[in-house]
Design an enzyme around this catalytic site. Sequence first.
Site, PDB file in Angstrom:
ATOM      1  N   LYS A   1      40.394  43.542  47.676  1.00 19.29           N
ATOM      2  CA  LYS A   1      40.734  42.842  47.014  1.00 19.29           C
ATOM      3  C   LYS A   1      38.854  42.880  46.441  1.00 19.29           C
ATOM      4  O   LYS A   1      38.122  43.630  46.952  1.00 19.29           O
ATOM      5  CB  LYS A   1      40.514  41.330  47.496  1.00 19.29           C
ATOM      6  CG  LYS A   1      40.565  40.687  46.846  1.00 19.29           C
ATOM      7  CD  LYS A   1      40.552  39.024  47.414  1.00 19.29           C
ATOM      8  CE  LYS A   1      39.553  39.028  48.470  1.00 19.29           C
ATOM      9  NZ  LYS A   1      38.182  38.749  47.070  1.00 19.29           N
TER      10      LYS A   1
ATOM     11  N   LYS B   1      33.405  46.888  48.704  1.00 17.04           N
ATOM     12  CA  LYS B   1      34.008  48.097  49.069  1.00 17.04           C
ATOM     13  C   LYS B   1      32.973  49.246  48.843  1.00 17.04           C
ATOM     14  O   LYS B   1      32.733  50.248  49.025  1.00 17.04           O
ATOM     15  CB  LYS B   1      34.824  48.521  47.535  1.00 17.04           C
ATOM     16  CG  LYS B   1      36.647  48.087  48.120  1.00 17.04           C
ATOM     17  CD  LYS B   1      37.236  48.020  47.297  1.00 17.04           C
ATOM     18  CE  LYS B   1      37.242  47.244  46.131  1.00 17.04           C
ATOM     19  NZ  LYS B   1      37.346  46.362  45.733  1.00 17.04           N
TER      20      LYS B   1
ATOM     21  N   LYS C   1      31.217  48.449  35.888  1.00 12.88           N
ATOM     22  CA  LYS C   1      30.240  47.573  36.543  1.00 12.88           C
ATOM     23  C   LYS C   1      29.165  48.973  36.670  1.00 12.88           C
ATOM     24  O   LYS C   1      27.936  48.185  37.149  1.00 12.88           O
ATOM     25  CB  LYS C   1      30.757  46.415  37.394  1.00 12.88           C
ATOM     26  CG  LYS C   1      31.121  45.422  36.898  1.00 12.88           C
ATOM     27  CD  LYS C   1      31.100  44.189  38.240  1.00 12.88           C
ATOM     28  CE  LYS C   1      31.497  44.540  39.496  1.00 12.88           C
ATOM     29  NZ  LYS C   1      32.744  44.985  39.936  1.00 12.88           N
TER      30      LYS C   1
ATOM     31  N   ASP D   1      42.286  44.665  42.831  1.00  7.93           N
ATOM     32  CA  ASP D   1      43.492  45.127  43.782  1.00  7.93           C
ATOM     33  C   ASP D   1      43.897  46.820  42.061  1.00  7.93           C
ATOM     34  O   ASP D   1      43.556  47.016  41.638  1.00  7.93           O
ATOM     35  CB  ASP D   1      44.826  44.229  43.282  1.00  7.93           C
ATOM     36  CG  ASP D   1      45.408  44.458  44.106  1.00  7.93           C
ATOM     37  OD1 ASP D   1      45.801  45.498  44.731  1.00  7.93           O
ATOM     38  OD2 ASP D   1      45.873  43.041  43.834  1.00  7.93           O
TER      39      ASP D   1
END
Length: 298
Positions: A40, A45, A71, A158
């Site tokens: 998510k 991550k 990003k 996701d």
Amino acid sequence: MSPRDDIPELKGRDGEGSVQVHLDPATKIDSAMVFSIYGKGGIGKSTTSSNLSAAFAAMGKRVLQIGCDPKHDSTFTLTGQLQPTVIDILKEVDFHAEELRPEDYVTEGWGGVKCVEAGGPPAGTGCGGYVVGQTVKLLKQHHMLDDTDVVIFDVLGDVVCGGFAAPLQHADKAVIVTANDFDSIYAMNRIIAAVQAKSANYKVRLAGCIANRSKDTDEVDRFCDRVGFKRIGHMPDIDAIRRSRLKKKTLFEMDADEDVLECRKIYMQLAALLHGNLEPMNPESLPDRDIFEFLGFD
């Protein structure tokens, strides 16, 4: 003649009803162990990916980390700053890839980790899968994968379309970063379904999940028991991780405080586990209604 007569039969290729582009064999990564990190949005991550890259480097592995997010902040703790994206650099040369050199889009970070930010198309346009494909193609053309032992794809949010799933076409193992809460586990269930769809036609297999920034793991473990999955790691909510992000460093560059050493140990154990003969898993994701009811926490 029906307008649908020209639509190719795609059933079973990349998941039921998939319309994404099949992997070009010329872009196959076959010289390294490849991991794709999913979870998510905001679950950690990039922190997980960067510290795993650092841990692999500390083990003596030659590592390449590819950030797959517009990003372009996947590798900033490895390099100390935001790196330009492959897609932006390609724009500068009007997409004449032959004009690029490896140093134009690859930066060496802590421990010799090679860092690449694939980036993404402008908001609302294009497909992230194209960007991933172009990045791997460039790396192959410049022989950047020939002397690499480990490749880590750090993938945004996701999995909702083939673009987000594109790194799974290259990966050996998929790892899901989660937390002990409804939204994270709900997303994990969807990611399991995406990986399982890909595994029908690609080598990728699920390696397990990491409970991140969570005091407890009871709900993660309950879900794993239900679907036949496994938690392979647990990173508690330790302040060292927050400090490392603020300092733009991995935990392996931080002062050796007690909590920093604890985190390093966990990441080293994870890296060793992932690089070893970890038995792949074959969980069955739950239908949306079932997972929604199953996650009805007290």
